[in-house]
Scaffold this active site. Structure first.
Site, PDB file in Angstrom:
ATOM      1  N   ARG A 155     -19.426 -24.787  -1.762  1.00  0.00           N
ATOM      2  CA  ARG A 155     -20.628 -25.841  -2.295  1.00  0.00           C
ATOM      3  C   ARG A 155     -20.249 -27.176  -2.056  1.00  0.00           C
ATOM      4  O   ARG A 155     -21.069 -28.346  -2.399  1.00  0.00           O
ATOM      5  CB  ARG A 155     -20.906 -25.446  -3.542  1.00  0.00           C
ATOM      6  N   TYR A 158     -22.195 -30.249  -0.118  1.00  0.00           N
ATOM      7  CA  TYR A 158     -23.334 -30.775  -1.117  1.00  0.00           C
ATOM      8  C   TYR A 158     -23.030 -31.306  -2.324  1.00  0.00           C
ATOM      9  O   TYR A 158     -23.105 -32.602  -2.330  1.00  0.00           O
ATOM     10  CB  TYR A 158     -24.217 -29.476  -1.303  1.00  0.00           C
ATOM     11  N   VAL A 200     -33.665 -19.648  -6.559  1.00  0.00           N
ATOM     12  CA  VAL A 200     -34.009 -18.647  -7.498  1.00  0.00           C
ATOM     13  C   VAL A 200     -35.572 -18.496  -7.756  1.00  0.00           C
ATOM     14  O   VAL A 200     -36.097 -17.475  -7.760  1.00  0.00           O
ATOM     15  CB  VAL A 200     -33.222 -18.673  -8.934  1.00  0.00           C
ATOM     16  N   ASN A 203     -37.537 -17.357  -4.910  1.00  0.00           N
ATOM     17  CA  ASN A 203     -37.123 -16.033  -4.328  1.00  0.00           C
ATOM     18  C   ASN A 203     -37.967 -15.299  -5.375  1.00  0.00           C
ATOM     19  O   ASN A 203     -38.433 -13.797  -5.037  1.00  0.00           O
ATOM     20  CB  ASN A 203     -35.728 -15.885  -4.636  1.00  0.00           C
ATOM     21  N   THR A 223     -26.997 -19.901 -16.784  1.00  0.00           N
ATOM     22  CA  THR A 223     -28.137 -20.534 -17.001  1.00  0.00           C
ATOM     23  C   THR A 223     -28.715 -21.523 -15.974  1.00  0.00           C
ATOM     24  O   THR A 223     -27.840 -22.388 -15.258  1.00  0.00           O
ATOM     25  CB  THR A 223     -28.081 -21.017 -18.420  1.00  0.00           C
ATOM     26  N   ARG A 286     -21.891 -21.666 -14.022  1.00  0.00           N
ATOM     27  CA  ARG A 286     -22.266 -20.727 -15.199  1.00  0.00           C
ATOM     28  C   ARG A 286     -23.383 -21.145 -16.244  1.00  0.00           C
ATOM     29  O   ARG A 286     -24.107 -20.325 -16.735  1.00  0.00           O
ATOM     30  CB  ARG A 286     -21.013 -20.179 -16.064  1.00  0.00           C
ATOM     31  N   ARG A 288     -26.023 -24.888 -17.077  1.00  0.00           N
ATOM     32  CA  ARG A 288     -26.563 -26.197 -16.780  1.00  0.00           C
ATOM     33  C   ARG A 288     -27.780 -26.287 -17.381  1.00  0.00           C
ATOM     34  O   ARG A 288     -28.931 -25.558 -17.399  1.00  0.00           O
ATOM     35  CB  ARG A 288     -26.961 -26.045 -15.321  1.00  0.00           C
TER      36      ARG A 288
END
Ligand SMILES: NC(=O)c1ccc[n+]([C@@H]2O[C@H](COP(=O)([O-])OP(=O)(O)OC[C@H]3O[C@@H](n4cnc5c(N)ncnc54)[C@H](O)[C@@H]3O)[C@@H](O)[C@H]2O)c1
Ligand SMILES: O=c1ccn([C@@H]2O[C@H](COP(=O)(O)OP(=O)(O)O[C@H]3OC[C@@H](O)[C@H](O)[C@H]3O)[C@@H](O)[C@H]2O)c(=O)[nH]1
Length: 328
Positions: A155, A158, A200, A203, A223, A286, A288
């Site tokens: 990642r 980015y 998400v 999707n 989260t 995990r 946010r």
């Protein structure tokens, strides 16, 4: 002799605004809002990697609007007063697809836009990201938190790319006096997201409408906090127009696990659909959640649209584009 009492108030001067990445999801909603003001002229530059002309079709041909096919990794010269610099793929599947290009977009693209801002004396706003906090060890995340980022992970193109972009913004500000604004955007959703964008919310909605299982990546307890796009655009414009450089978190503090999100989409859109646990990708944060104290105090901004109200607005748009009517 002119009667001063009858003189009209001074008109707001015309503003020429550049939006990089304006053919994308957030960019095109921002353009819609900016175009509502008749004093604004808007120029969009985009290379159409994840964006589309279709998102801007109502403005093509409008006398106050221009669309330029351009890659921000190449220099650009246009006379503008403000630059909203959004150009960069945002969905993990797209930004990981060509990581070298992603980091070039973040670093060289931002350098080019800062060079332009310096040359023409424009104010520039960068859309940075909650990903600068990495897998955060402090929760919720205030702007003062420096983050927990893997510099060599998949990642990094980015998240480290955006961190360098923020550094460049501040160095141009300190060294050259450029007027900068930095927004740290948390997950944003809404109409016009690419159906197969890979993020998400898009999707789950597409899967629910197609009657396919909702793919929750393990463990499902991770989260995120989801902001509706109209709130986001309002926050970005307030930041640009205000007096604070930021960085300022712009996001909705309502926090959900991915399992809770899947349950909510199932309940609202298709109760018959299954929820399926699938493998996750490396370095998935995990938790946010934005601390938006600064946005409230400095911009007078807070989100208005709750997840349960925003999802049906996105469902409506996805139904139209997928050709799935309500009865099916
Ligand atoms: N949507 C979110 O949840 C979110 C969260 C945090 C930050 N952001 C940031 O907001 C911005 C917009 O995100 P989005 O969700 O609208 O994504 P998007 O993928 O829909 O839009 C990005 C746009 O940038 C264009 N683009 C990409 N590389 C380019 C290049 N080299 N030159 C010119 N154009 C280029 C794409 O074609 C697309 O139109 C991005 O900078 C992203 O990092 C978004
Ligand atoms: O089908 C899916 C897709 C994703 N997920 C999970 O949903 C969560 C959110 O994933 P997304 O792909 O939507 O996006 P992420 O939150 O990881 O990153 C995003 O957040 C900040 C922005 O800068 C970027 O736009 C984007 O990178 C992750 O935990 C992921 O594992 C699923 O459970 N199922």
């Amino acid at each position: 002799m002119m009667n001063l009492n009858m003189v009209a108030p001074p008109e707001q001067s015309n503003m020429r605004i550049l939006v990089t990445g304006g053919a994308g999801f957030i960019g095109s909603h921002l353009v819609d809002k900016l175009m509502e003001n008749e004093k604004n002229e808007v120029i969009v530059v985009d290379n159409y990697f994840t964006g589309s002309k279709d998102n801007l079709r109502k403005w093509i041909g409008h006398p106050r609007f221009e669309l330029i096919r351009h890659d921000v990794t190449e220099p650009l010269l246009v006379e503008v007063d403000q630059i909203y610099h959004l150009a960069c793929p945002a969905s993990p599947i797209f930004y990981k697809h060509n990581p070298v290009k992603t980091i070039k977009t973040n670093v060289i693209g931002t350098l080019n836009m800062l060079g332009l801002a310096k040359r023409v004396g424009a104010r520039i706003l960068l859309t940075s990201t909650s990903e600068v906090y990495g897998d955060p060890l402090i929760h919720p995340q205030p702007e003062t938190y420096w983050g927990n980022v893997n510099p060599i992970g998949v990642r990094s193109c980015y998240d480290e790319g955006k961190r360098v972009a923020e550094t460049l913004m501040f160095d141009y500000h300190r060294q050259h006096g450029i007027e900068i604004r930095i927004a740290r955007i948390f997950n944003t959703y809404g109409p016009r997201m690419n159906i197969d964008d890979g993020r998400v919310v898009s999707n789950f909605i597409a899967q629910a409408l197609r009657g396919e299982p909702l793919t929750v990546q393990k463990p499902g307890t991770q989260t995120r906090s989801f902001c509706f796009v109209s709130d986001m655009v309002d926050g970005l414009i307030r930041l640009m127009e205000g007096e604070n450089t930021g960085p300022i978190n712009i996001g909705n503090p309502g926090e959900f696990t991915m399992l809770e999100l899947a349950e909510t989409v199932k309940e609202l859109i298709n109760p018959k659909v299954e929820i399926k646990m699938v493998e996750n990708t490396p370095d998935d944060p995990r938790q946010r959640k934005p601390d938006i104290t600064k946005a409230k105090e400095l911009l007078g901004w807070e989100p208005k649209v709750k997840l349960r109200d925003g999802l049906p607005l996105m469902e409506e748009d996805f139904r139209l584009r997928l050709g799935v009517s309500k009865e099916n």
